[in-house]
Design a protein around this motif. Structure first.
Motif, PDB file in Angstrom:
ATOM      1  N   VAL A  33       0.812  -1.205   0.047  1.00 48.05           N
ATOM      2  CA  VAL A  33       0.096  -0.245   0.278  1.00 48.05           C
ATOM      3  C   VAL A  33       1.075   1.365  -0.070  1.00 48.05           C
ATOM      4  CG1 VAL A  33      -1.311   1.505   0.649  1.00 48.05           C
ATOM      5  CG2 VAL A  33      -1.766  -1.605   1.059  1.00 48.05           C
ATOM      6  N   THR A  34       0.764   1.719  -1.025  1.00 55.83           N
ATOM      7  CA  THR A  34       1.496   3.067  -1.335  1.00 55.83           C
ATOM      8  C   THR A  34       0.570   4.469  -0.784  1.00 55.83           C
ATOM      9  OG1 THR A  34       3.220   2.649  -2.625  1.00 55.83           O
ATOM     10  CG2 THR A  34       2.913   4.440  -2.253  1.00 55.83           C
ATOM     11  N   HIS A  35       0.368   5.426   0.157  1.00 55.98           N
ATOM     12  CA  HIS A  35      -0.224   6.946  -0.010  1.00 55.98           C
ATOM     13  C   HIS A  35       0.971   7.899  -0.149  1.00 55.98           C
ATOM     14  CE1 HIS A  35      -3.251   9.029   0.759  1.00 55.98           C
ATOM     15  NE2 HIS A  35      -3.573   8.638   2.583  1.00 55.98           N
ATOM     16  N   ASN A  36       0.600   8.710  -0.623  1.00 58.83           N
ATOM     17  CA  ASN A  36       1.651   9.888  -0.432  1.00 58.83           C
ATOM     18  C   ASN A  36       0.636  11.410  -0.034  1.00 58.83           C
ATOM     19  OD1 ASN A  36       3.453   8.488  -1.979  1.00 58.83           O
ATOM     20  ND2 ASN A  36       1.940   8.893  -3.778  1.00 58.83           N
ATOM     21  N   LEU A  41      -3.559   4.944   6.197  1.00 61.75           N
ATOM     22  CA  LEU A  41      -2.873   3.452   4.984  1.00 61.75           C
ATOM     23  C   LEU A  41      -4.297   2.128   4.629  1.00 61.75           C
ATOM     24  CD1 LEU A  41       0.539   3.919   6.576  1.00 61.75           C
ATOM     25  CD2 LEU A  41      -0.126   4.405   3.873  1.00 61.75           C
ATOM     26  N   VAL A  42      -4.605   1.722   6.604  1.00 60.36           N
ATOM     27  CA  VAL A  42      -5.281   1.237   5.582  1.00 60.36           C
ATOM     28  C   VAL A  42      -5.953   1.045   7.201  1.00 60.36           C
ATOM     29  CG1 VAL A  42      -5.475  -1.218   5.991  1.00 60.36           C
ATOM     30  CG2 VAL A  42      -3.569  -0.915   4.847  1.00 60.36           C
ATOM     31  N   ARG A  43      -7.822   1.001   6.395  1.00 59.37           N
ATOM     32  CA  ARG A  43      -9.011   0.759   7.909  1.00 59.37           C
ATOM     33  C   ARG A  43      -9.545  -0.726   7.146  1.00 59.37           C
ATOM     34  NH1 ARG A  43     -11.687   6.339   7.463  1.00 59.37           N
ATOM     35  NH2 ARG A  43     -10.140   7.555   8.454  1.00 59.37           N
ATOM     36  N   ASP A  56      -1.288   6.834   8.647  1.00 63.58           N
ATOM     37  CA  ASP A  56       0.607   7.905   7.507  1.00 63.58           C
ATOM     38  C   ASP A  56       1.760   7.633   8.480  1.00 63.58           C
ATOM     39  OD1 ASP A  56      -0.535   9.423   9.096  1.00 63.58           O
ATOM     40  OD2 ASP A  56      -0.113  11.122   7.535  1.00 63.58           O
ATOM     41  N   GLU A  57       1.590   7.448   9.824  1.00 66.96           N
ATOM     42  CA  GLU A  57       2.637   7.065  10.651  1.00 66.96           C
ATOM     43  C   GLU A  57       2.829   5.821  10.700  1.00 66.96           C
ATOM     44  OE1 GLU A  57       2.731   9.830  13.987  1.00 66.96           O
ATOM     45  OE2 GLU A  57       2.485  11.739  12.843  1.00 66.96           O
ATOM     46  N   SER A  64      -9.130   0.839  17.402  1.00 67.64           N
ATOM     47  CA  SER A  64      -9.125   1.991  18.225  1.00 67.64           C
ATOM     48  C   SER A  64      -8.523   3.153  16.745  1.00 67.64           C
ATOM     49  CB  SER A  64      -7.663   2.910  18.808  1.00 67.64           C
ATOM     50  OG  SER A  64      -6.943   4.107  18.583  1.00 67.64           O
ATOM     51  N   ALA A  65      -9.750   3.934  16.405  1.00 71.25           N
ATOM     52  CA  ALA A  65      -9.925   4.884  14.579  1.00 71.25           C
ATOM     53  C   ALA A  65      -8.275   5.972  14.442  1.00 71.25           C
ATOM     54  CB  ALA A  65     -10.886   5.058  14.108  1.00 71.25           C
ATOM     55  N   ILE A  66      -8.721   5.993  15.934  1.00 70.63           N
ATOM     56  CA  ILE A  66      -7.163   7.097  15.817  1.00 70.63           C
ATOM     57  C   ILE A  66      -6.140   6.562  16.723  1.00 70.63           C
ATOM     58  CG2 ILE A  66      -6.807   9.694  16.371  1.00 70.63           C
ATOM     59  CD1 ILE A  66      -9.128  10.674  16.441  1.00 70.63           C
ATOM     60  N   PRO A  67      -5.050   5.823  16.333  1.00 69.51           N
ATOM     61  CA  PRO A  67      -3.843   5.101  17.854  1.00 69.51           C
ATOM     62  C   PRO A  67      -3.135   6.676  17.849  1.00 69.51           C
ATOM     63  CG  PRO A  67      -3.657   4.532  15.067  1.00 69.51           C
ATOM     64  CD  PRO A  67      -5.022   5.129  14.968  1.00 69.51           C
ATOM     65  N   SER A  68      -2.501   6.620  18.822  1.00 68.86           N
ATOM     66  CA  SER A  68      -1.402   7.650  19.742  1.00 68.86           C
ATOM     67  C   SER A  68      -0.668   6.848  19.464  1.00 68.86           C
ATOM     68  CB  SER A  68      -2.570   8.104  21.101  1.00 68.86           C
ATOM     69  OG  SER A  68      -2.566   6.673  21.950  1.00 68.86           O
ATOM     70  N   ALA A  69      -0.220   5.731  19.293  1.00 67.31           N
ATOM     71  CA  ALA A  69       0.712   5.416  19.599  1.00 67.31           C
ATOM     72  C   ALA A  69       0.964   4.533  18.822  1.00 67.31           C
ATOM     73  CB  ALA A  69       1.259   4.219  21.182  1.00 67.31           C
TER      74      ALA A  69
END
Length: 195
Positions: A33-36, A41-43, A56-57, A64-69
């Protein structure tokens, strides 16, 4: 839909698809998967529920829809299970370039589990530093604790010790009791055992 080719680009929504299967062999990458942009990247969804997210990181969210780690697990009854059928399960910690600088391990013992904590010496040897056995005994530098708290070494306690039984402290020479410190009728005393 069957697609063949060295490189295939799909820009579409797949609706009511039973499964997507990718087959490859050798050292080929099965899915890349390439995302610019800055989106995820993936759901992965279970119905309308977003259950796995890779942002994207590279942070991974499970529940968790918004991972913080790097790994963010969120659930009403969060539980992470480690199972290793051929050996005792463990978690290894790598610090900089030191492999297995620390380790938490569970060793099977007569159907129960012993929790063991390891650190690595500067010489690169892993040593067990603490253990909690199946009876709840805690050993510090003692791999097989024989009491509720079994310390093998010199201890420094800055906040004091509170003990509600007498004799409060037993002094041993190896496994032989030699003396004790306690209290009677609110008065402290020091005793010595014969032999």
């Amino acid at each position: 839909l069957t697609v063949n080719g060295t490189t295939t680009t799909l820009d579409t929504n797949l609706i009511d698809v039973d499964k997507i299967e990718v087959t490859t062999a050798g050292t080929n990458v099965a899915v890349a998967v390439t995302h610019n942009g800055s989106g995820d990247l993936v759901r992965l969804y279970d119905g309308a529920s977003q259950v796995v997210t890779v942002d994207d990181e590279g942070n991974v969210g499970i529940g968790s829809a918004i991972p913080s780690a790097k790994l963010d697990v969120s659930d009403g009854t969060t539980r992470i299970s480690f199972t290793r059928t051929s050996n005792n399960p463990h978690i290894d910690f790598k610090a900089n370039n030191v492999i297995e600088a620390g380790k938490i391990k569970v060793a099977e013992s007569a159907g129960g589990g012993v929790l063991q904590f390891f650190t690595k010496t500067t010489g690169g040897i892993g040593r067990q530093r603490m253990a909690i056995d199946t009876s709840g005994n805690v050993g510090i530098n003692s791999t097989i604790p024989t009491a509720t708290l079994d310390v093998n070494g010199v201890g420094i306690i800055t906040a004091g010790i509170k003990i509600n039984t007498s004799p409060a402290i037993t002094i041993r020479d190896g496994t032989t009791e030699k003396g004790y410190i306690g209290f009677k009728d609110n008065d402290p005393f020091i005793g010595r055992k014969n032999g």
